[in-house]
Design an enzyme around this catalytic site. Structure first.
Site, PDB file in Angstrom:
ATOM      1  N   ASP A 164      59.486  19.797   3.646  1.00 27.38           N
ATOM      2  CA  ASP A 164      58.346  20.008   4.541  1.00 27.38           C
ATOM      3  C   ASP A 164      58.733  20.963   5.685  1.00 27.38           C
ATOM      4  O   ASP A 164      59.929  21.211   5.941  1.00 27.38           O
ATOM      5  CB  ASP A 164      57.904  18.647   5.090  1.00 27.38           C
ATOM      6  CG  ASP A 164      56.410  18.577   5.369  1.00 27.38           C
ATOM      7  OD1 ASP A 164      55.782  19.634   5.489  1.00 27.38           O
ATOM      8  OD2 ASP A 164      55.880  17.446   5.491  1.00 27.38           O
TER       9      ASP A 164
ATOM     10  N   ASP B 152      46.980  19.516   3.120  1.00 26.65           N
ATOM     11  CA  ASP B 152      46.898  18.092   3.461  1.00 26.65           C
ATOM     12  C   ASP B 152      45.489  17.562   3.210  1.00 26.65           C
ATOM     13  O   ASP B 152      45.268  16.358   3.218  1.00 26.65           O
ATOM     14  CB  ASP B 152      47.263  17.875   4.934  1.00 26.65           C
ATOM     15  CG  ASP B 152      48.771  17.843   5.135  1.00 26.65           C
ATOM     16  OD1 ASP B 152      49.506  17.806   4.135  1.00 26.65           O
ATOM     17  OD2 ASP B 152      49.216  17.857   6.301  1.00 26.65           O
TER      18      ASP B 152
HETATM   19  C1  DGJ Z   1      52.958  16.933   6.259  1.00 29.87           C
HETATM   20  C2  DGJ Z   1      52.766  16.891   4.760  1.00 29.87           C
HETATM   21  O1  DGJ Z   1      51.877  17.883   4.352  1.00 29.87           O
HETATM   22  C3  DGJ Z   1      52.312  15.496   4.363  1.00 29.87           C
HETATM   23  O2  DGJ Z   1      52.054  15.434   2.992  1.00 29.87           O
HETATM   24  C4  DGJ Z   1      53.365  14.497   4.765  1.00 29.87           C
HETATM   25  O3  DGJ Z   1      54.537  14.737   4.026  1.00 29.87           O
HETATM   26  C5  DGJ Z   1      53.659  14.615   6.258  1.00 29.87           C
HETATM   27  N1  DGJ Z   1      53.945  15.972   6.644  1.00 29.87           N
HETATM   28  C6  DGJ Z   1      54.814  13.734   6.636  1.00 29.87           C
HETATM   29  O4  DGJ Z   1      55.184  13.879   7.946  1.00 29.87           O
END
Ligand code: DGJ
Length: 750
Positions: free
Chosen positions: A491, A561
C-alpha cells in the site's frame, strides 16, 4: 546567405507535411558542411503498424510516419525539414523532430532542456550514428558543439506493433550540467481531426474516461505528486475522426477507426503534453514531469528516462485496448508471457479494519475457505503499535497483543484450509508515532527546519536514501524469510510534500524524483529475486499507483477503495481502456455500501466483481446460509471461465458511461473456443428492454452452446447456434428493473 521560403496560408504547408516533395522548399541552411546521416531512414514494423523516421538535410531526426502497416517494398520519401512560416516560425519549430532539444528557435514542447555550467542553455541535437538489431534501433545524437550525447532507443514488438521508446542523456562535458526537462519520447501524428481520450479521477473515483477534441494549443495531463496519482493516469489514446467531414462533431469509435495510444512506464511525477501545432499535426511529449525537475549530471554521468510505449490500431479504442492488454500480459507483468489467473482472494479490511487478531482472522478464514477462496489476505493492523492510523507505520514487527505467537499459527491455519496467505504492508511510509521515526527523524522527505505536512498521520520515507532503501528491503526480506507468505498487498497512502533530501548537497536534491522511484523498483526486484514465488499487489489508497512501470514488479493492482458494484462498472470500464482485467482486483463488499448507502443484491455485487480478478471483502460473519450458497456457486462458475474473462479479448458491448441505463461486456478466449458475457441494468427508464447484444469476436462458422450462469435470455433463444448467429442475430436478455445482473458463457461445440 540564409534563404527562406515564405508560404502565406497554412493549407499548403499541411499538404506537404511528411512529404518528400518538400525538397524544393529548402528553408534554411545552417552550415556549409553536410550533417551526418542525411537521407538515412529508419523503419520498424510490427503487428499492423509501421513506424518511420529519418535524418533530414539539417541533420535533425524527423518523424515521418506512424500508422497502418505499409508494404515491405514501399519506398518512403526521405526526410526533409518543413519551411518556416513567415518570419515567426523557423524550421526548427515547424519540423516535427523525433526528440527536440530546447535550443535554436524551438517554440513547441521540447523533449530535452539543459543548463550548462557557463549559463548556456542552447542545445541542438544532430544525428551521429545508429545501431540496429532488426526490430530495434539505438540512434545516437549530439549537440552541434557541446559534448552532450543523447541515445534514442526504439524497440518494436513485432507481434503487437507496440513500440518502446526511451532516451539516455549523457554528459561528456568537463563540467556538470543540469537536465531540467527530459521526455522519454515525442510522438507525432499527421495533420487531421482527432479526439483525445484520457483517464482522470480522485480517491474513491478513479478511472473516469474523458474524451475531447484536440484543438489548437496544448493539453497537459500530469502528476506532480511524486507518484503516479489518482488524478490522472499516464495513458492516452487519440482517435482519428473518420466522419469525412471537415467540421461537425468528432467521433471516437469503439470498434472502428484509427487509434494511436501510449502508456508511460513510470511511477513518479510524470507529464504528457498533447499539442496541436500550427500545422495541425499532433505531438505527444511524455516523460519525467519537468515541474521542479533538475537532474545534475556530472562529467561522465547519464540519465536514463522511463520507457514510453506507443501503439496503433485500426479497430477503434476496443482494438487498441485489446492490443495493450495482450502486451501487458505477454511483456510487462512479472509472470509474463504466461501469467497465472489471479487467485480468488478474501481480504479482511472491510470486515475488521485495524481490529485484527488470531481468533477473528481464523474465524473469517474458515468461512472464506468454505466459499472456495484460494488466498486469505490479512490487511492493515497486525504490526507495531497499530490500533488505528495514528501509529505504527515503520515498525514492522508483529504486534504481540494481537498475535502472541507471531503470524505462524494463523498462516498454518490458513494453509490447513487449503488457501495461501497474503499480508498487507506499507513499506514507504512512517507514522511520527513509531520507534523508527523516534530513531530516524531524518529519514523522511523534508526540507530542513520546515514543517512536515502529515497526511493520514503519516510521512513519506525518503527511499532515495540508500540507508532507507536497505532498511525497507531488510524488513521485507525478513518478513518473507520467517513466514510462509505468498502475497504482499503493498500500500501507499499519501502523496509527497516538502520533497527535500537534506542528506545531499543542494544541487543534487532534486534527483529525489528519479532516485526514489528507481529504488522502489530496486527493492521490488530484489525481493522477487530472493523470493521468486512471492506475488505483489500495487495499492495506493485505491488506484493511485497503476502504471506500466510498477506493473513490471507487481502482479495485480487495487483500482479503487470504492467497491460499490455500480460505481465499479464505469470505473472498470475506464480502467480497461489502459489495463488488462487480469490485474484489476475487484472485491464483493457489503450492501448497503459504506460510500453511498446503495443497496444491491449479492448476485449484482458478485457479477460486477467477476468482470476482473475476483475477491471477497465483506464481513462473512454477517452472511446468511443463502449468501454462502450463492457466492460458492458463482465462485465455482468464475473459476471455470476466469482465464477467458481476465486474459481474453475484451469487447465493450454496452457502455456504462454517460448515464447509461445498461452496461455489458464480453470476453473471448484467444482460441475463440469460449466467450463470457456480463450484463447489468442501472436505473431503467420507461420499462425499456435491455439492448440487443450482438456478440463479437467469435468464430463465425463454429457452433457455440449458451449456458446461463445468472439471469436468463428471452424465451426462444436457441441453446446452440453458429458464431454468425450470436454475432448478427444476437441475444435478447430477459433483464428488467433496477440493479439487475446477468452472466452467460458460450462454449464452442466439437
Ligand atoms: C488503503 C487501501 O486501499 C485499503 O484497501 C486498505 O488496505 C487500507 N489502506 C488499510 O489501511
Amino acid at each position: 546567405m540564409k534563404t527562406s521560403f515564405v508560404i502565406h496560408g497554412l493549407t499548403a504547408l499541411v499538404r506537404f507535411f511528411f512529404s518528400a516533395s518538400l525538397i524544393f522548399l529548402v528553408a534554411t541552411s545552417a552550415s556549409n558542411a553536410a550533417p551526418a546521416g542525411v537521407g538515412q531512414m529508419f523503419r520498424l514494423d510490427g503487428g499492423d503498424t509501421t513506424y518511420i523516421f529519418g535524418v533530414n538535410e539539417r541533420g535533425e531526426l524527423q518523424a515521418l510516419y506512424w500508422g497502418g502497416k505499409l508494404a515491405p517494398g514501399d519506398k518512403f520519401p526521405e526526410a526533409h525539414s518543413l519551411p518556416e512560416i513567415a518570419s515567426f516560425d523557423p524550421p526548427s519549430t515547424t519540423t516535427p523532430q523525433e526528440y527536440a532539444a530546447w535550443g535554436s528557435a524551438l517554440y513547441t514542447e521540447p523533449a530535452l532542456k539543459i543548463t550548462f555550467a557557463d549559463g548556456n542553455r542552447d542545445l541542438v541535437l544532430h544525428y551521429v550514428s545508429s545501431k540496429s538489431t532488426g526490430s530495434s534501433y539505438e540512434v545516437l545524437m549530439k549537440d552541434i558543439s557541446r559534448e552532450i550525447y543523447v541515445t534514442l532507443r526504439y524497440a518494436m514488438d513485432t507481434e503487437s506493433g507496440i513500440l518502446a521508446r526511451s532516451a539516455v542523456i549523457e554528459n561528456r562535458e568537463k563540467d556538470a550540467v543540469v537536465v531540467e526537462q527530459a521526455a522519454a519520447a515525442q510522438w507525432t501524428l499527421a495533420p487531421s481531426r482527432y479526439t483525445l481520450s484520457y483517464l482522470t479521477g480522485r480517491w474513491g473515483a478513479e478511472w473516469t474516461l474523458n474524451q475531447e477534441p484536440i484543438q489548437g494549443g496544448s493539453r497537459v495531463i500530469e502528476s506532480r505528486r511524486g507518484t503516479t496519482g489518482h488524478q490522472a493516469n499516464p495513458w492516452f489514446a487519440i482517435s482519428r475522426d473518420d466522419s469525412q467531414k471537415s467540421n461537425g462533431p468528432l467521433s471516437a469509435g469503439e470498434e472502428h477507426g484509427e487509434v494511436w495510444f501510449g502508456a508511460l512506464a513510470w511511477s513518479g511525477s510524470w507529464r504528457f503534453t498533447i499539442e496541436k501545432t500550427q500545422l495541425e499535426s499532433v505531438r505527444v511529449t511524455g516523460g519525467f514531469n519537468p515541474f521542479d525537475f533538475g537532474y545534475k549530471l556530472k562529467p561522465g554521468e547519464k540519465l536514463e528516462t522511463p520507457i514510453f510505449y506507443g501503439g496503433y490500431s485500426n479497430h477503434g479504442l476496443g482494438g487498441a485496448s485489446r492490443i495493450l492488454h495482450k502486451f501487458e500480459l505477454q511483456h510487462i507483468l512479472p509472470q509474463s508471457p504466461n501469467p497465472k489467473p489471479r487467485p480468488v482472494i478474501y481480504n479482511s479490511w472491510e470486515a475488521t479494519e485495524f481490529n485484527v487478531d488470531v481468533a477473528g482472522q481464523e474465524a473469517l478464514a474458515e468461512k472464506a475457505a468454505s466459499l472456495g477462496i484460494d488466498r486469505f489476505v490479512m490487511d492493515d493492523g497486525w504490526f507495531g503499535q497499530r490500533k488505528d492510523d495514528r501509529a505504527g507505520l515503520g515498525d514492522w514487527y508483529v504486534n504481540k497483543e494481537k498475535f502472541p505467537n507471531g503470524l505462524k499459527p494463523l498462516i498454518e491455519k490458513v494453509h490447513s484450509l487449503k488457501m495461501d496467505f497474503g499480508l498487507w504492508v506499507e513499506p514507504e511510509m512512517i507514522n511520527p508515532d513509531s520507534d523508527l521515526y523516534r530513531k530516524h527523524p531524518d529519514w523522511v522527505l523534508n526540507f530542513s527546519g520546515r514543517p512536515r505536512t502529515e497526511s493520514r498521520n503519516q510521512l513519506v520515507l525518503n527511499l532515495a536514501r540508500p540507508d532507507v532503501r536497505d532498511y525497507v528491503l531488510g524488513f521485507l526480506n525478513k518478513l518473507l524469510t520467517e513466514n510462509d507468505i505468498a502475497f504482499l498487498k503493498w500500500d501507499y497512502n499519501r502523496n509527497w510534500s516538502e520533497p527535500g533530501w537534506d542528506a545531499v548537497t543542494a544541487d543534487e536534491q532534486k534527483k529525489v524524483y528519479v532516485e526514489f522511484i528507481r529504488n522502489v523498483y530496486w527493492v521490488l526486484a530484489e525481493l522477487r529475486k530472493k523470493h521468486p514465488k512471492i506475488e505483489i499487489e500495487s495499492c495506493s489508497g485505491g488506484g493511485g499507483r497503476v502504471d506500466l512501470g510498477i506493473l513490471r514488479y507487481t502482479d495485480e493492482v487495487w483500482p479503487s477503495d470504492n467497491t460499490d458494484p455500480f460505481d465499479r462498472l464505469s470505473m472498470q470500464d475506464g480502467f480497461t481502456y489502459a489495463y488488462t482485467p487480469q490485474i484489476m482486483m475487484a472485491w464483493v463488499t457489503a450492501s448497503p455500501h459504506w460510500l453511498n448507502g446503495r443497496n444491491t443484491t449479492l448476485a449484482y455485487r458478485m457479477l460486477s466483481s467477476m468482470q476482473g480478478s475476483l475477491g471477497i471483502g465483506d464481513n462473512l460473519n454477517k452472511w446468511s446460509a443463502e449468501d454462502f450458497a450463492n457466492a460458492k456457486r458463482l465462485i465455482a462458475a468464475y473459476h471455470e471461465v476466469q482465464k477467458t474473462i481476465t486474459q481474453g479479448d475484451l469487447y465493450r458491448l454496452v457502455s456504462p458511461r454517460d448515464d447509461s441505463e445498461f452496461s455489458s461486456t464480453q470476453t473471448v478466449s484467444p482460441d475463440k473456443s469460449q466467450s463470457v458475457v456480463f450484463a447489468f441494468t442501472v436505473a431503467t427508464k420507461q420499462g425499456r428492454l435491455f439492448p440487443l447484444l450482438q456478440l463479437q469476436g467469435l468464430d463465425p462458422t463454429a457452433k457455440y452452446k449458451l449456458t446461463a450462469i445468472e439471469g436468463k435470455a428471452i424465451k426462444g433463444t436457441p441453446e446452440s447456434a453458429s458464431g454468425d448467429w450470436w454475432m448478427h442475430h444476437g441475444v435478447n436478455l430477459d433483464l428488467k428493473g433496477d440493479y439487475q445482473a446477468a452472466m452467460f458463457r458460450l462454449d464452442r461445440e466439437h
